[in-house]
Design a protein around this motif. Sequence first.
Motif, PDB file in Angstrom:
ATOM      1  N   TRP A   3       0.977  -1.173  -0.014  1.00  0.00           N
ATOM      2  CA  TRP A   3      -0.173   0.133   0.037  1.00  0.00           C
ATOM      3  C   TRP A   3       0.812   1.224  -0.062  1.00  0.00           C
ATOM      4  O   TRP A   3       0.314   2.242  -0.593  1.00  0.00           O
ATOM      5  N   MET A   4       2.018   1.188   0.849  1.00  0.00           N
ATOM      6  CA  MET A   4       3.076   2.286   0.661  1.00  0.00           C
ATOM      7  C   MET A   4       3.546   2.626  -0.771  1.00  0.00           C
ATOM      8  O   MET A   4       3.408   3.756  -1.088  1.00  0.00           O
ATOM      9  N   MET A   5       3.846   1.446  -1.444  1.00  0.00           N
ATOM     10  CA  MET A   5       4.231   1.936  -2.698  1.00  0.00           C
ATOM     11  C   MET A   5       2.997   2.346  -3.539  1.00  0.00           C
ATOM     12  O   MET A   5       3.399   3.275  -4.430  1.00  0.00           O
ATOM     13  N   TYR A   6       1.734   1.874  -3.461  1.00  0.00           N
ATOM     14  CA  TYR A   6       0.753   2.117  -4.204  1.00  0.00           C
ATOM     15  C   TYR A   6       0.613   3.801  -4.099  1.00  0.00           C
ATOM     16  O   TYR A   6       0.192   4.455  -5.208  1.00  0.00           O
ATOM     17  N   TRP A   7       0.574   4.240  -2.859  1.00  0.00           N
ATOM     18  CA  TRP A   7       0.339   5.581  -2.560  1.00  0.00           C
ATOM     19  C   TRP A   7       1.497   6.479  -2.963  1.00  0.00           C
ATOM     20  O   TRP A   7       0.832   7.714  -3.353  1.00  0.00           O
ATOM     21  N   ILE A   8       2.384   6.050  -2.899  1.00  0.00           N
ATOM     22  CA  ILE A   8       3.602   6.816  -3.427  1.00  0.00           C
ATOM     23  C   ILE A   8       3.511   7.156  -4.753  1.00  0.00           C
ATOM     24  O   ILE A   8       3.601   8.096  -5.523  1.00  0.00           O
ATOM     25  N   VAL A   9       3.232   6.036  -5.614  1.00  0.00           N
ATOM     26  CA  VAL A   9       3.212   6.114  -7.112  1.00  0.00           C
ATOM     27  C   VAL A   9       1.974   6.824  -7.364  1.00  0.00           C
ATOM     28  O   VAL A   9       2.166   7.824  -8.402  1.00  0.00           O
ATOM     29  N   PHE A  10       0.955   6.611  -6.967  1.00  0.00           N
ATOM     30  CA  PHE A  10      -0.359   7.298  -7.092  1.00  0.00           C
ATOM     31  C   PHE A  10      -0.238   8.585  -6.917  1.00  0.00           C
ATOM     32  O   PHE A  10      -0.686   9.583  -7.628  1.00  0.00           O
ATOM     33  N   ALA A  11       0.532   9.061  -5.925  1.00  0.00           N
ATOM     34  CA  ALA A  11       0.590  10.504  -5.678  1.00  0.00           C
ATOM     35  C   ALA A  11       1.571  11.218  -6.822  1.00  0.00           C
ATOM     36  O   ALA A  11       1.188  12.268  -7.115  1.00  0.00           O
ATOM     37  N   LEU A  12       2.700  10.441  -7.050  1.00  0.00           N
ATOM     38  CA  LEU A  12       3.312  11.219  -8.343  1.00  0.00           C
ATOM     39  C   LEU A  12       2.596  10.991  -9.380  1.00  0.00           C
ATOM     40  O   LEU A  12       2.781  12.041 -10.338  1.00  0.00           O
ATOM     41  N   TYR A  45      -3.037  -8.501  -8.934  1.00  0.00           N
ATOM     42  CA  TYR A  45      -2.722  -9.575 -10.059  1.00  0.00           C
ATOM     43  C   TYR A  45      -1.749  -8.862 -10.858  1.00  0.00           C
ATOM     44  O   TYR A  45      -0.648  -9.447 -11.165  1.00  0.00           O
ATOM     45  N   THR A  46      -1.727  -7.663 -11.274  1.00  0.00           N
ATOM     46  CA  THR A  46      -0.677  -6.986 -11.911  1.00  0.00           C
ATOM     47  C   THR A  46       0.490  -6.095 -11.246  1.00  0.00           C
ATOM     48  O   THR A  46       1.611  -6.243 -11.705  1.00  0.00           O
ATOM     49  N   ARG A  47       0.135  -5.709 -10.042  1.00  0.00           N
ATOM     50  CA  ARG A  47       1.049  -5.315  -9.137  1.00  0.00           C
ATOM     51  C   ARG A  47       1.863  -4.009  -9.767  1.00  0.00           C
ATOM     52  O   ARG A  47       2.935  -3.858 -10.031  1.00  0.00           O
ATOM     53  N   GLY A  48       1.133  -3.237 -10.529  1.00  0.00           N
ATOM     54  CA  GLY A  48       1.431  -2.329 -11.416  1.00  0.00           C
ATOM     55  C   GLY A  48       2.270  -1.100 -10.273  1.00  0.00           C
ATOM     56  O   GLY A  48       3.437  -0.633 -10.491  1.00  0.00           O
ATOM     57  N   ARG A  54       9.682  -0.148  -7.649  1.00  0.00           N
ATOM     58  CA  ARG A  54      10.821  -0.673  -7.782  1.00  0.00           C
ATOM     59  C   ARG A  54      11.668  -0.439  -9.108  1.00  0.00           C
ATOM     60  O   ARG A  54      12.993  -0.247  -8.606  1.00  0.00           O
ATOM     61  N   ARG A  55      11.189  -0.117 -10.070  1.00  0.00           N
ATOM     62  CA  ARG A  55      11.939  -0.036 -11.266  1.00  0.00           C
ATOM     63  C   ARG A  55      12.346   1.677 -11.236  1.00  0.00           C
ATOM     64  O   ARG A  55      13.375   1.759 -11.891  1.00  0.00           O
ATOM     65  N   PHE A  56      11.505   2.552 -10.813  1.00  0.00           N
ATOM     66  CA  PHE A  56      11.800   3.900 -11.008  1.00  0.00           C
ATOM     67  C   PHE A  56      12.153   4.746  -9.878  1.00  0.00           C
ATOM     68  O   PHE A  56      13.059   5.378  -9.763  1.00  0.00           O
ATOM     69  N   PRO A  59      15.157   3.721  -6.935  1.00  0.00           N
ATOM     70  CA  PRO A  59      16.470   3.951  -7.440  1.00  0.00           C
ATOM     71  C   PRO A  59      16.601   5.464  -7.420  1.00  0.00           C
ATOM     72  O   PRO A  59      17.643   5.812  -7.051  1.00  0.00           O
ATOM     73  N   THR A  60      15.624   6.321  -7.978  1.00  0.00           N
ATOM     74  CA  THR A  60      15.554   7.724  -7.670  1.00  0.00           C
ATOM     75  C   THR A  60      15.867   8.336  -6.366  1.00  0.00           C
ATOM     76  O   THR A  60      16.504   9.082  -6.181  1.00  0.00           O
ATOM     77  N   LEU A  61      15.086   7.741  -5.498  1.00  0.00           N
ATOM     78  CA  LEU A  61      15.138   8.168  -4.323  1.00  0.00           C
ATOM     79  C   LEU A  61      16.381   8.065  -3.352  1.00  0.00           C
ATOM     80  O   LEU A  61      17.050   8.534  -2.902  1.00  0.00           O
ATOM     81  N   ALA A  62      16.915   6.359  -3.919  1.00  0.00           N
ATOM     82  CA  ALA A  62      18.072   5.922  -3.156  1.00  0.00           C
ATOM     83  C   ALA A  62      19.400   7.005  -3.639  1.00  0.00           C
ATOM     84  O   ALA A  62      20.444   7.195  -3.035  1.00  0.00           O
ATOM     85  N   ARG A  63      19.235   7.227  -4.983  1.00  0.00           N
ATOM     86  CA  ARG A  63      20.362   7.995  -5.735  1.00  0.00           C
ATOM     87  C   ARG A  63      20.376   9.365  -4.995  1.00  0.00           C
ATOM     88  O   ARG A  63      21.304   9.851  -4.858  1.00  0.00           O
ATOM     89  N   ARG A  64      19.238  10.152  -4.500  1.00  0.00           N
ATOM     90  CA  ARG A  64      19.199  11.280  -4.139  1.00  0.00           C
ATOM     91  C   ARG A  64      18.915  11.451  -2.542  1.00  0.00           C
ATOM     92  O   ARG A  64      18.580  12.449  -2.385  1.00  0.00           O
ATOM     93  N   GLU A  65      19.360  10.473  -1.946  1.00  0.00           N
ATOM     94  CA  GLU A  65      18.750  10.262  -0.496  1.00  0.00           C
ATOM     95  C   GLU A  65      19.423  11.365   0.313  1.00  0.00           C
ATOM     96  O   GLU A  65      19.010  12.260   1.208  1.00  0.00           O
TER      97      GLU A  65
END
Length: 128
Positions: A3-12, A45-48, A54-56, A59-65
């Motif tokens: 759910w954390m991943m979903y809400w972060i991606v949804f907010a973006l 089922y799709t886990r979009g 995980r793909r975008f 890595p961007t947050l880790a690079r700019r932490e």
Amino acid sequence: VRWMMYWIVFALFMTAETFTDLFISWLPFYYEVKMAFVIWLLSPYTRGASLLYRRFVHPTLARREKDIDAFLVRACECGYETALRFGKRGLTLAATAAVQAATKSQGALAGRLRSFSMQDLRSLPEQA
């Protein structure tokens, strides 16, 4: 975590959609595609959302932490200093207003008492 991943991606997505909606909302089936994308993000089922996070996003947050942490520290310091400055300014304004109100009311009372003559004051009935 899902759910954390979903809400972060949804907010973006909502942030990007706020700006792009003005330019591409005229496309045919735009709203249907947008709704299908949100369902794809949400579907177990799709886990979009997990895929995009995980793909975008991660890595961007880790690079700019370090940059993000430094920005947050500066924002906290500036926020604290700004709150103190506005608090002091507010207290100063409130104290000034209180003093001005007191002096105006005192002046009005003195002016009213001065308007009476001694004869007027003597003719007032005395209170026990």
